[in-house]
Design a protein around this motif. Sequence first.
Motif, PDB file in Angstrom:
ATOM      1  N   ASP A   1       0.835  -1.202   0.000  1.00 15.60           N
ATOM      2  CA  ASP A   1       0.000   0.000   0.000  1.00 15.60           C
ATOM      3  C   ASP A   1       0.874   1.258   0.000  1.00 15.60           C
ATOM      4  OD1 ASP A   1      -2.772  -0.284  -0.003  1.00 15.60           O
ATOM      5  OD2 ASP A   1      -2.706  -1.245   1.957  1.00 15.60           O
ATOM      6  N   VAL A   2       0.319   2.361  -0.527  1.00 15.36           N
ATOM      7  CA  VAL A   2       1.124   3.595  -0.565  1.00 15.36           C
ATOM      8  C   VAL A   2       1.633   4.008   0.795  1.00 15.36           C
ATOM      9  CG1 VAL A   2       0.585   4.934  -2.616  1.00 15.36           C
ATOM     10  CG2 VAL A   2      -1.044   4.895  -0.734  1.00 15.36           C
ATOM     11  N   THR A   3       0.815   3.836   1.821  1.00 19.89           N
ATOM     12  CA  THR A   3       1.237   4.277   3.149  1.00 19.89           C
ATOM     13  C   THR A   3       2.430   3.443   3.622  1.00 19.89           C
ATOM     14  OG1 THR A   3      -0.447   2.822   4.049  1.00 19.89           O
ATOM     15  CG2 THR A   3      -0.995   5.136   3.911  1.00 19.89           C
TER      16      THR A   3
ATOM     17  N   GLN B   1       4.453   1.776   1.556  1.00 15.58           N
ATOM     18  CA  GLN B   1       5.525   2.088   0.608  1.00 15.58           C
ATOM     19  C   GLN B   1       6.318   3.303   1.065  1.00 15.58           C
ATOM     20  OE1 GLN B   1       4.970   2.124  -3.793  1.00 15.58           O
ATOM     21  NE2 GLN B   1       4.985   4.327  -3.561  1.00 15.58           N
ATOM     22  N   ALA B   2       5.597   4.342   1.475  1.00 16.42           N
ATOM     23  CA  ALA B   2       6.266   5.562   1.899  1.00 16.42           C
ATOM     24  C   ALA B   2       7.202   5.268   3.063  1.00 16.42           C
ATOM     25  CB  ALA B   2       5.231   6.616   2.291  1.00 16.42           C
TER      26      ALA B   2
ATOM     27  N   GLU C   1      -6.634   2.137   1.876  1.00 16.31           N
ATOM     28  CA  GLU C   1      -5.637   1.069   1.855  1.00 16.31           C
ATOM     29  C   GLU C   1      -6.306  -0.284   1.680  1.00 16.31           C
ATOM     30  OE1 GLU C   1      -2.466   1.785   5.077  1.00 16.31           O
ATOM     31  OE2 GLU C   1      -4.162   3.003   5.660  1.00 16.31           O
ATOM     32  N   SER C   2      -5.486  -1.322   1.492  1.00 12.26           N
ATOM     33  CA  SER C   2      -6.061  -2.669   1.420  1.00 12.26           C
ATOM     34  C   SER C   2      -6.793  -2.952   2.714  1.00 12.26           C
ATOM     35  CB  SER C   2      -5.005  -3.756   1.253  1.00 12.26           C
ATOM     36  OG  SER C   2      -3.811  -3.267   0.773  1.00 12.26           O
TER      37      SER C   2
ATOM     38  N   HIS D   1      -6.171   2.255  -5.392  1.00 12.03           N
ATOM     39  CA  HIS D   1      -5.325   2.736  -4.315  1.00 12.03           C
ATOM     40  C   HIS D   1      -4.325   3.729  -4.882  1.00 12.03           C
ATOM     41  CE1 HIS D   1      -3.095  -0.685  -5.944  1.00 12.03           C
ATOM     42  NE2 HIS D   1      -2.083   0.121  -5.778  1.00 12.03           N
TER      43      HIS D   1
ATOM     44  N   SER E   1      -2.570  12.078   5.800  1.00 18.17           N
ATOM     45  CA  SER E   1      -1.493  11.090   5.839  1.00 18.17           C
ATOM     46  C   SER E   1      -1.436  10.276   4.553  1.00 18.17           C
ATOM     47  CB  SER E   1      -1.690  10.134   7.008  1.00 18.17           C
ATOM     48  OG  SER E   1      -1.499  10.814   8.207  1.00 18.17           O
ATOM     49  N   LEU E   2      -2.611   9.913   4.076  1.00 20.34           N
ATOM     50  CA  LEU E   2      -2.677   9.121   2.846  1.00 20.34           C
ATOM     51  C   LEU E   2      -2.066   9.909   1.692  1.00 20.34           C
ATOM     52  CD1 LEU E   2      -3.912   6.382   1.966  1.00 20.34           C
ATOM     53  CD2 LEU E   2      -5.933   7.627   1.251  1.00 20.34           C
TER      54      LEU E   2
ATOM     55  N   SER F   1       1.675  10.192   1.714  1.00 23.76           N
ATOM     56  CA  SER F   1       2.502   9.033   1.366  1.00 23.76           C
ATOM     57  C   SER F   1       2.610   8.816  -0.140  1.00 23.76           C
ATOM     58  CB  SER F   1       2.017   7.766   2.068  1.00 23.76           C
ATOM     59  OG  SER F   1       0.658   7.762   2.252  1.00 23.76           O
TER      60      SER F   1
ATOM     61  N   LEU G   1       3.769  10.567   7.773  1.00 23.59           N
ATOM     62  CA  LEU G   1       3.544   9.166   7.449  1.00 23.59           C
ATOM     63  C   LEU G   1       2.912   8.442   8.622  1.00 23.59           C
ATOM     64  CD1 LEU G   1       6.837   8.378   5.552  1.00 23.59           C
ATOM     65  CD2 LEU G   1       4.667   9.236   4.694  1.00 23.59           C
ATOM     66  N   LEU G   2       2.146   7.415   8.286  1.00 19.32           N
ATOM     67  CA  LEU G   2       1.473   6.642   9.320  1.00 19.32           C
ATOM     68  C   LEU G   2       2.402   5.573   9.859  1.00 19.32           C
ATOM     69  CD1 LEU G   2      -1.931   5.995   7.593  1.00 19.32           C
ATOM     70  CD2 LEU G   2      -1.470   7.517   9.488  1.00 19.32           C
TER      71      LEU G   2
END
Lengths: 327, 326
Positions: A186-188, A190-191, B52-53, B213, B253-254, B257, B272-273
Motif C-alpha cells: 500500500d502507498v502508506t 511504501q512511503a 488502503e487494502s 489505491h 497522511s494518505l 505518502s 507518514l502513518l
Amino acid sequence: MKDKVIDIKELCVDFHTQGGIVKAVDHVSFDIRKGEVFALVGESGCGKSTTAMGIMQLIRSPGTISGGEVHFEGRDLLRLSAAEMTKVRGREIGMIFQNPLDSLNPVYTIGGQMMEGLMVEKMDKKEAYQIAFDMLRDVKISDVESRMKSYPHEISGGMRQRVMIGMMLCRNPKLLIADEPTTALDVTIQAGIIQLMNELRQKYGSAVLIITHDFGIVADIADRVGVMYAGNLIEVGEVTEIFDHPKHPYTRLLMKALPTITKEEGRLETIKGTVPNLAEERQGCNFADRCPSCLPQCREKKPVLLEVASGHLCACHLEEGGSNHAR
Amino acid sequence: MQDSKASAALVHTEHLKKYFPLRRNKESAFVRAVDDVSLDIYQGETLGLVGESGSGKTTLAKMILGLLQPTESTIYISGRDVWDKRNKKELRSSVGAVFQDPASSLNPRSSIYRSLERPLQVNGYSKEDARRLIYETAEKINIGRELLTRFPHELSGGQQQRVSIARAILLKPRLLVLDEPTSALDVSVQAQTLNELLNLQQELDMTYLFITHNLSVVRYMSDRICVMYGGKVMEIGKNADIYRDCVHPYTFSLLSSVPPLHPRERNRKKHLLSGDMPSLVGEIQGCRFASRCRFCRDICSQQEPEMREAAEGHFAACHFAGELEF
C-alpha cells in the motif's frame, strides 16, 4: 570521478525461444558509484529485471548471458566460477524482490533465518543473534524480541519487506539490488519503506540499484536514473536532470503519460503502438515505430548512448548534434 | 418513502453494513468489513473510492453490484432496491463491472467474440443483433476485428483490459464499477485506458464508481472522492476538496505518502502513518483511526465521530474536522 562500485559494460542477455533469439538485454552499460542510489526504470518487458538478474548471474535457461563485463571489486563477475559467484551473492551484493513471501522460508522463524546467513560465516550464535536483533531494530520493527520468534506468515507485508532489507544489510553488502521492492505494498507502507531505505543508505553506505516502473519512487529516492526500453538503455542522467530535461522521446512521452493532472486540466499523453517483437532482427532504433519525431536514419542505424549534457547520456539520433536535423 | 429521497442520486445507500462471520473458539465474531456507510453516487459523475487494502472498498463495490448481500440496509439504484427480487433482472443489466486482473475475468477457453457474445445471449439478443452490437462496441474502444477471433492468452494486458471494458459496456449500463482497472497495466497503457474510459463516459453518459489505491489516477479521473478506512467513510468531497483542502488527518497522511512528482518535492511536509489498521473484529469504540492519529484526544477513543460538513458537499468523520493544522 567518484569510485565506481560496479561497472557494467555491454551486458547482453539472450533468450532462445521458439520464435527466435530474444535480445532481452542488448548491450547495456552503466555504472553505480559509492553510496549512490541508481534507479532503472521502464515498462514491463523492457529488460530492467533481467539486467539485475544478469548482474547476479541468476539467468535461467533458455536465457544466457551472451556478452559483456560486470566489473565489481576489481574482477569481472561474469568470469567467476559458480562457487565463487555464490560467495558474492548475499555477502557482497544483496538482493530483495517484489514479494518477500517468496524469499522468506515459511517454516523458519524470522530470527532463525536472519542468523543463518550470518552463521554461514562461522559466526557464533550469540553474536549472530545480537546482530540480527540490532538490525531488526534498525529497520524499525517494534517488539523485536517476539518478532524474532515469529514466522513470516504472522507478520504483515510491509514488515516482511523490512525483514528482507534487514537480512540483506546484516552482511554489509557493497551493493543492494532492490527489484520493485514496494510494488506489492500500500502507498502508506511504501512511503515508510522508502523513508527507511533513505535512512539506511546513510547509515550503511551501501550503493543501491533500485528497479521500478514508478517514476514517483525514482523522484523520491534516486540519485541517478537509467531508462530502459525494449532491451536497450536509452537514457541515463542525474535525477533532476532527467525530470527537468528528458531528452529521449520515449522518456518524454512516458513522463507525460503519468497521471499528474485532473481531467479538467487536459488529457494524458499516450504512446501509439506497442513494444516491438524483440525476437525479430531489426535495424535502427527500437522505438522508431512509435516515435513522434522519427527520422529516416532512425530506421537504418541503431543510436548509441552519447553524452548530450554533462553526465546526461541519451541514445537518440535527434540528439546527435544539430547537423543531423537538416539531413 | 426512501424512493423520493434517493431520486437525485443514481446510487443511494444508507447505513449500509457488511459483517463477515468468523468462527473463533465457538463464539460468534464478525469482521466489520463495511460498517455504516451512507453514500450517494450522482448521475453522470465519477466517484473515486480510495483507501488502503482492507478498508472495505471492494466489499462496498460488490454490494453495489449485487454480488454480496448486505448484512444490514440495502442499495438503491435509480430509487429501486437492488436486493428486491422483482428488480433483479433489470438492475443487473444496468450495472457493469471491470476488475483488476483482466486475464482472470476472461474465460481462457472462449474466443474474445464468444466472451462478448455470452452476456448478450443471456439477455435474449438474436445472433445478428449481437454481432452488430459487438462490432460497434469493439470499434468504440479500439479493439480491431482481428482480435475478436483470438483467445485471451494471445492478447496483451492492455488489450485484455479493453475487452473487459467492452464486455462491461455492451448492455449500456448506467453505472460502471471499475475496481482497480489499471493497476496491472504499464504507465503508457494505463494512460490510454484512462483516456478511453473518459471518452466512453461522455459518449454513453455513464456514471463511474472508480476504485483504486493509486491516488494520482483517482485525481485524474474523479469528480468526487470518497476516502475509506477500516470499513468506514472518513472523508468525502469534491476532487479539489480532498486534494487541496482535506480536513481529515487520515486523508492528509494518505496523500502525504504519495511519492513526489519531482525530486525537488522530496522534502515537502508530510506525515507518514505508523502501525497497522486496527482489527475489524469485535466492537470498536470511538474513531477507527484514533490508534494511528497524531491528533488523537480523549474523546476520539470514546466517542465515534459524526460526519461533519466542512464545506458545501464536503464531509469528514472527525471530531476536529476543520480545526486541525496539518
